[in-house]
Write an enzyme that holds these catalytic residues in place. Sequence first.
Site, PDB file in Angstrom:
ATOM      1  N   PHE A 101     -19.466  -2.165 -29.925  1.00 36.14           N
ATOM      2  CA  PHE A 101     -18.323  -1.372 -30.362  1.00 36.14           C
ATOM      3  C   PHE A 101     -18.278  -1.392 -31.880  1.00 36.14           C
ATOM      4  O   PHE A 101     -18.184  -2.446 -32.494  1.00 36.14           O
ATOM      5  CB  PHE A 101     -16.996  -1.883 -29.796  1.00 36.14           C
ATOM      6  CG  PHE A 101     -15.868  -0.952 -30.141  1.00 36.14           C
ATOM      7  CD1 PHE A 101     -15.658   0.215 -29.410  1.00 36.14           C
ATOM      8  CD2 PHE A 101     -15.049  -1.195 -31.238  1.00 36.14           C
ATOM      9  CE1 PHE A 101     -14.651   1.111 -29.762  1.00 36.14           C
ATOM     10  CE2 PHE A 101     -14.041  -0.301 -31.589  1.00 36.14           C
ATOM     11  CZ  PHE A 101     -13.847   0.846 -30.847  1.00 36.14           C
ATOM     12  N   LYS A 107      -9.916  -5.794 -39.357  1.00 29.24           N
ATOM     13  CA  LYS A 107      -8.968  -6.517 -38.500  1.00 29.24           C
ATOM     14  C   LYS A 107      -8.122  -7.582 -39.219  1.00 29.24           C
ATOM     15  O   LYS A 107      -7.111  -7.240 -39.793  1.00 29.24           O
ATOM     16  CB  LYS A 107      -9.706  -7.072 -37.283  1.00 29.24           C
ATOM     17  CG  LYS A 107     -10.309  -5.914 -36.437  1.00 29.24           C
ATOM     18  CD  LYS A 107      -9.941  -5.971 -34.983  1.00 29.24           C
ATOM     19  CE  LYS A 107     -10.057  -4.621 -34.291  1.00 29.24           C
ATOM     20  NZ  LYS A 107     -11.399  -4.239 -33.841  1.00 29.24           N
ATOM     21  N   ASP A 156     -21.783  -6.529 -37.931  1.00 31.54           N
ATOM     22  CA  ASP A 156     -20.410  -6.027 -37.762  1.00 31.54           C
ATOM     23  C   ASP A 156     -19.516  -7.225 -37.466  1.00 31.54           C
ATOM     24  O   ASP A 156     -19.509  -7.756 -36.362  1.00 31.54           O
ATOM     25  CB  ASP A 156     -20.368  -5.011 -36.607  1.00 31.54           C
ATOM     26  CG  ASP A 156     -18.964  -4.462 -36.371  1.00 31.54           C
ATOM     27  OD1 ASP A 156     -17.989  -5.091 -36.817  1.00 31.54           O
ATOM     28  OD2 ASP A 156     -18.851  -3.404 -35.715  1.00 31.54           O
TER      29      ASP A 156
HETATM   30  C1  PLP Z   1     -12.144  -2.956 -33.880  1.00 34.84           C
HETATM   31  C2  PLP Z   1     -13.585  -2.925 -34.199  1.00 34.84           C
HETATM   32  C3  PLP Z   1     -14.146  -1.879 -34.954  1.00 34.84           C
HETATM   33  C4  PLP Z   1     -13.348  -0.673 -35.395  1.00 34.84           C
HETATM   34  O1  PLP Z   1     -12.323  -1.028 -36.260  1.00 34.84           O
HETATM   35  P1  PLP Z   1     -11.141   0.041 -36.560  1.00 34.84           P
HETATM   36  O2  PLP Z   1     -10.326  -0.670 -37.598  1.00 34.84           O
HETATM   37  O3  PLP Z   1     -10.437   0.283 -35.297  1.00 34.84           O
HETATM   38  O4  PLP Z   1     -11.790   1.253 -37.091  1.00 34.84           O
HETATM   39  C5  PLP Z   1     -15.483  -1.950 -35.284  1.00 34.84           C
HETATM   40  N1  PLP Z   1     -16.248  -2.983 -34.867  1.00 34.84           N
HETATM   41  C6  PLP Z   1     -15.748  -4.001 -34.144  1.00 34.84           C
HETATM   42  C7  PLP Z   1     -16.641  -5.130 -33.758  1.00 34.84           C
HETATM   43  C8  PLP Z   1     -14.400  -4.006 -33.776  1.00 34.84           C
HETATM   44  O5  PLP Z   1     -13.926  -5.003 -33.040  1.00 34.84           O
END
Ligand code: PLP
Length: 395
Positions: A137, A251, A222
Site C-alpha cells: 500500500f 502519518k 515506504d
Molecule cells: C497510509 C499509507 C500511505 C498513504 O498515506 P496518505 O497520507 O494516506 O497519502 C502510503 N504508504 C503506507 C505504507 C501507508 O500506510
Amino acid sequence: MTTAEIKAMATEYIMNTYGERSLAFVRGEEAYLWDADGKKYLDFLGGLAVNGLGHCHPNVVAAIREQAGKLLHISNLYYIEPQARLAKMLIDNSDMDQCFFCNSGAEANEAGIKLARKYTRDQGRDAYEIITMDNSFHGRTMATITATAQPKYHKGFEPMVPGFTYVPYDDLSAVEAAISSKTCGILVEAIQSEGGVNTPGSGYIEGLRELCDKHDLVLILDEVQTAMGRLGPLFGYQSYGIIPDIITMAKSLGGGAPIGAMLAKGQIAASFVPGTHAATFGGNPLVTAAACATVETILDENLGENAVKMGDYLEFKLMGLKDQYPIKEVRGKGLLRGLVLSVDANELAAKCIENGLITICTNDYILRFLPPLNITAAHVDEAVSIVEKSLAETV
Ligand SMILES: *Cc1c(COP(=O)(O)O)cnc(C)c1O
C-alpha cells in the site's frame, strides 16, 4: 451536535468514499477518545498510526498554539525556521542527508518515485521502472495506486501509470527475475501494514539492499507507517541494519498535523534541483512546528523503546487467549500488530468498538492494532480484556 445529526449532514454533503460510519469523535486525551454522545473509548487504532503520541499531546498542542499566533503559512519561496529545524532533526537521527516536505504519505511516495527516476536519468541511464510488492500500500494518487499492487485499488481508474512491475512480497528471487535494463528502483514497506501486517522473513530487506547495489537501483523504503518509533528505532529501516537510498514518511510525523517527508542520501537528493518538484503547503510553519515537537517528544521520552516493550507485552497477552479462541498468531513488530484469527474478524472488530476499544479489521481475518507509542501496560491490559470479552460474545 449529536452523532445522528453529524451523520445525517455528512451523508448528504460528503462523497461516500468512506462508507457508512457509526461514530463521530469530538474529543481526545492521551489514548482515549469521546464520541459526540459522550461515550469513552480506548484508542488502539491511533488514527491509522497518526496519533503516535496519543490525542492532544501537550507538547504538540503548545507548539501549534504558539506557531498559530506567529505565522501559519508562508510559501516555500522563503526559508521557514521550524521546517529547517525539523529537517536537521530528521537528518541527525537517520543516515539520510536531505529532506523534501509535502502533506501526505502518497505525496512522499510520489516524490520518492520522481526522485528515483530523475536520479537514474541524471546518471545517464534511461530506466524508469519501479518494482513493488503484491499486497503493498503506497497511497491513492494515480502513481501511488499504480505502485500499490492490489487490483481492487486499480479497478475503474485504468489506465494505470506506466513503469511499475509487481512481484510477491518476501521473495527475493522474484525481485531479481523482474529486474531489467528498464528498472530504476524498488519500493517496499518495512512491514506491510494495510496489506495484512505482513512481516518479511529475516534477510529480505537486506537482500533487497544487495540487489539494488548489484544492479545500481534506488531502494525506496515506504516508512509512512513505520517511521517515528513505531517499530522501536525512530525509522523502521534501523531495525534491519541496512541503509535505504530514500525513505518516505507521513502519518505520525506531525503528531496529528498533516505532513509528509521524503528523505534521501546526498548524491540522490542532488537530482532535485530548482523547478523539479514542489508543494505549496509542503512543510509549512504550522505543521513543521507540530512535527518538531512530535519528534522531540518521541526522542526525549524514548518512546520507541516503550513501543517495543508494550508491543511485546501486547503480543504476550493476546497469545494468552490462543487456547480458548480461534487465534492463529500475532504478527508485526513494536506497536504495529495484527491478531490473526482463523475465522472472520469483521464482527469481532465491531464488537470491540461497541465494548469501547477502537481497532480495525484488515483482510477479513486480522484485527490490527496501531496504538499510541506512549501507552502503558494498564492500557494493554484494558485493551486485551475488551478483546477477550468481544471474542466471547462473537466467536
Ligand atoms: C497510509 C499509507 C500511505 C498513504 O498515506 P496518505 O497520507 O494516506 O497519502 C502510503 N504508504 C503506507 C505504507 C501507508 O500506510
